[in-house]
Design an enzyme around this catalytic site. Structure first.
Site, PDB file in Angstrom:
ATOM      1  N   HIS A  54     -16.778  14.416  34.737  1.00 43.61           N
ATOM      2  CA  HIS A  54     -18.026  15.244  34.680  1.00 43.61           C
ATOM      3  C   HIS A  54     -18.213  15.152  36.853  1.00 43.61           C
ATOM      4  O   HIS A  54     -18.744  14.828  37.174  1.00 43.61           O
ATOM      5  CB  HIS A  54     -18.932  13.647  34.858  1.00 43.61           C
ATOM      6  CG  HIS A  54     -20.350  13.557  34.374  1.00 43.61           C
ATOM      7  ND1 HIS A  54     -20.872  13.676  33.614  1.00 43.61           N
ATOM      8  CD2 HIS A  54     -21.296  13.985  35.935  1.00 43.61           C
ATOM      9  CE1 HIS A  54     -22.600  14.050  34.757  1.00 43.61           C
ATOM     10  NE2 HIS A  54     -22.385  14.112  35.593  1.00 43.61           N
ATOM     11  N   HIS A  56     -20.390  17.982  39.489  1.00 43.40           N
ATOM     12  CA  HIS A  56     -20.840  20.151  38.806  1.00 43.40           C
ATOM     13  C   HIS A  56     -20.562  20.556  40.278  1.00 43.40           C
ATOM     14  O   HIS A  56     -21.048  20.080  41.344  1.00 43.40           O
ATOM     15  CB  HIS A  56     -22.481  19.537  39.971  1.00 43.40           C
ATOM     16  CG  HIS A  56     -22.903  18.436  38.437  1.00 43.40           C
ATOM     17  ND1 HIS A  56     -23.828  18.220  37.957  1.00 43.40           N
ATOM     18  CD2 HIS A  56     -22.997  16.876  38.209  1.00 43.40           C
ATOM     19  CE1 HIS A  56     -24.319  17.660  37.396  1.00 43.40           C
ATOM     20  NE2 HIS A  56     -23.974  16.663  37.049  1.00 43.40           N
ATOM     21  N   GLN A 149     -30.909  21.455  33.671  1.00 42.63           N
ATOM     22  CA  GLN A 149     -31.194  20.444  34.933  1.00 42.63           C
ATOM     23  C   GLN A 149     -32.986  20.154  35.522  1.00 42.63           C
ATOM     24  O   GLN A 149     -33.157  19.279  36.044  1.00 42.63           O
ATOM     25  CB  GLN A 149     -30.851  20.695  36.466  1.00 42.63           C
ATOM     26  CG  GLN A 149     -31.134  20.022  37.699  1.00 42.63           C
ATOM     27  CD  GLN A 149     -30.334  18.999  38.235  1.00 42.63           C
ATOM     28  OE1 GLN A 149     -29.418  19.306  38.536  1.00 42.63           O
ATOM     29  NE2 GLN A 149     -30.802  17.736  37.499  1.00 42.63           N
ATOM     30  N   HIS A 207     -26.847  14.267  31.137  1.00 40.35           N
ATOM     31  CA  HIS A 207     -27.579  13.244  31.531  1.00 40.35           C
ATOM     32  C   HIS A 207     -28.190  12.521  30.896  1.00 40.35           C
ATOM     33  O   HIS A 207     -29.186  13.092  30.494  1.00 40.35           O
ATOM     34  CB  HIS A 207     -28.499  14.398  32.746  1.00 40.35           C
ATOM     35  CG  HIS A 207     -27.185  14.180  33.843  1.00 40.35           C
ATOM     36  ND1 HIS A 207     -25.677  15.474  33.220  1.00 40.35           N
ATOM     37  CD2 HIS A 207     -27.002  14.281  35.124  1.00 40.35           C
ATOM     38  CE1 HIS A 207     -25.375  15.842  34.481  1.00 40.35           C
ATOM     39  NE2 HIS A 207     -25.622  15.174  35.653  1.00 40.35           N
ATOM     40  N   GLU A 210     -30.754   8.668  34.087  1.00 35.53           N
ATOM     41  CA  GLU A 210     -30.389   8.531  35.242  1.00 35.53           C
ATOM     42  C   GLU A 210     -31.597   8.014  36.044  1.00 35.53           C
ATOM     43  O   GLU A 210     -31.877   8.867  37.152  1.00 35.53           O
ATOM     44  CB  GLU A 210     -29.930   9.587  36.317  1.00 35.53           C
ATOM     45  CG  GLU A 210     -29.179   9.538  37.284  1.00 35.53           C
ATOM     46  CD  GLU A 210     -28.272  10.952  37.679  1.00 35.53           C
ATOM     47  OE1 GLU A 210     -28.239  11.922  37.040  1.00 35.53           O
ATOM     48  OE2 GLU A 210     -27.395  10.385  38.484  1.00 35.53           O
ATOM     49  N   ASP A 306     -18.495  13.147  39.856  1.00 36.13           N
ATOM     50  CA  ASP A 306     -19.988  13.964  39.822  1.00 36.13           C
ATOM     51  C   ASP A 306     -20.571  14.778  40.963  1.00 36.13           C
ATOM     52  O   ASP A 306     -21.261  15.531  40.097  1.00 36.13           O
ATOM     53  CB  ASP A 306     -20.852  12.823  39.905  1.00 36.13           C
ATOM     54  CG  ASP A 306     -22.274  13.109  39.304  1.00 36.13           C
ATOM     55  OD1 ASP A 306     -22.862  14.020  38.851  1.00 36.13           O
ATOM     56  OD2 ASP A 306     -22.990  11.783  39.578  1.00 36.13           O
TER      57      ASP A 306
HETATM   58 ZN    ZN Z   1     -24.742  14.291  36.649  1.00 36.38          ZN
END
Ligand code: ZN
Length: 410
Positions: A54, A56, A149, A207, A210, A306
């Protein structure tokens, strides 16, 4: 054919590893006897290449160009908008490539990257990360996740871009249901993700929740949808922070559903330790998901990096050894079986979440290996020493040499 002679396996056993082409051919004591090309390892620890399940890669290394913000998830997302508008394929490609290369140096040879797909950046982030993956195909395998996102309903046009991203070759369907305006929109977001995954024959990696708000419960929507569609063992849910804030009854119920649906949980304590709990005074929450309870229930739990120096997190260097160490602090992992769990969370667990069938320390697996200058995983975590050598598909792809000299008085 060549071999690593006298390595220490994570189990503590001694063995030789014989590599033929890109595969592990044999793994047992004495297997290297008589072979011409041998690397004498003198009992050093060998591990399979780490997996960062995971990350980005489109956002890495932009921190210095962003305005300051309040440190929360929403603050970071807003701060990145301006920079995202200026992305070019070449810009994303260069930054992503740098972090893939750094990850490989530190023993990670497989990565799964979320890539923003929205009406701000369009498909530029995906094109950049896919180009970087291509640039690095000789040293690592990189999967891409089309990640909305900015939401699907909140960002009209994002759904069509998701379709285009999957047509362009994104490997996995991403999502972020808790980002939608209300429960109905969250449910629709989840439904749309499963519809895309079914239509394009992809797995899902979202996701999920969160946030510290225990009332946000899209994990159950995801689990229910997976169970209703028979989409078993093909979903990974990332972060899942609000599960820790929800009541125990909900947690027990949804953890059982995750287990039944074969949902993997990508707990990313490294970033959530700094993103969550921002509103607390006194006893500040850790913001991580219920790692211990998920583990006890038998749910597949992985730890991801991440973020690397982006709007969410100012640190990170593609070191899964560092990720394992920080996560161990966040999740109270200290005894032998805890540390084995931490190792699994950066190796076998992401392999399972990504559906990799050629991974691990076993004959037939791809020879993604790393040799560390220690004799146990516990010492690797404690000392954080980088791998001396890293192999990808049987080819040496990185070496690290650290010289340290102590000057004593006579
Ligand atoms: Zn993430």
């Amino acid at each position: 054919m060549w071999a690593l002679q006298d390595v220490r396996l994570p189990t503590g056993a001694a063995a030789d590893i014989v590599v033929e082409g890109d595969r592990i051919a044999r793994l047992e004591a004495g297997a290297a006897d008589g072979l011409g090309e041998r690397i004498q390892c003198s009992g050093k620890l060998v591990l399979p290449g780490f997996i960062d399940g995971h990350v980005h890669l489109d956002k890495v290394l932009i921190r210095d160009e962003l305005r300051e913000h309040d440190g929360t998830l929403s603050g970071a997302i807003a701060a990145i908008h301006e920079r995202k508008r200026q992305y070019t394929v070449e810009d994303v490609r260069t930054r992503a490539r740098a972090v893939i290369e750094d990850s490989v140096r530190l023993g990670t040879t497989r990565l799964r990257s979320h890539v923003d797909v929205d009406t701000i950046g369009g498909l530029i982030p995906l094109e950049g990360v896919m180009a970087a993956a291509e640039d690095c195909a000789d040293i690592a395998s990189v999967q891409t996740i089309a990640f909305p996102q900015e939401g699907l309903l909140r960002d009209p046009g994002a759904y069509e871009l998701m379709e285009a991203a999957l047509e362009a070759g994104a490997d996995v369907v991403g999502g972020m249901p808790h980002w939608e305006a209300d429960v109905e929109a969250q449910r629709e977001h989840v439904r749309l993700c499963f519809e895309l995954a079914t239509r394009f024959v992809r797995d899902i990696d979202m996701h999920v929740d969160e946030t510290d708000d225990g009332g946000i419960r899209t994990l159950e929507m995801v689990a229910d949808e997976a169970l209703a569609r028979g989409f078993l063992g093909r979903v990974c849910a990332g972060h899942v922070c609000s599960l820790a804030a929800a009541d125990h009854e909900y947690a027990d119920r949804v953890i059982e559903k995750c287990l039944r649906a074969g949902i993997s949980i990508a707990a990313n304590p490294v970033t959530n330790l700094v993103l969550q709990g921002r509103g607390d005074r006194g006893l500040v929450r850790r913001g991580t998901t219920r790692i211990g309870e998920l583990r006890a229930a038998g749910v597949n739990v992985l730890f991801g990096q991440d973020c690397v120096k982006d709007g969410f997190y100012p640190f990170g260097r593609g070191s899964m050894l560092e990720v394992a160490l920080i996560s161990a602090h966040a999740a109270h992992l200290t005894n032998k079986s805890d540390l084995d769990f931490a190792l699994r969370a950066v190796t076998e667990a992401p392999a399972q979440a990504m559906g990799l069938d050629d991974y691990g320390l076993r004959p037939g697996a791809r020879a993604d290996l790393q040799l560390l200058p220690v004799t146990s995983w516990a010492e690797a975590m404690r000392l954080q020493t980088p791998s001396e050598m890293v192999w990808f598909g049987g080819r040496l792809v990185a070496e690290n040499r650290i010289e340290s000299v102590l000057h004593r008085a006579d």
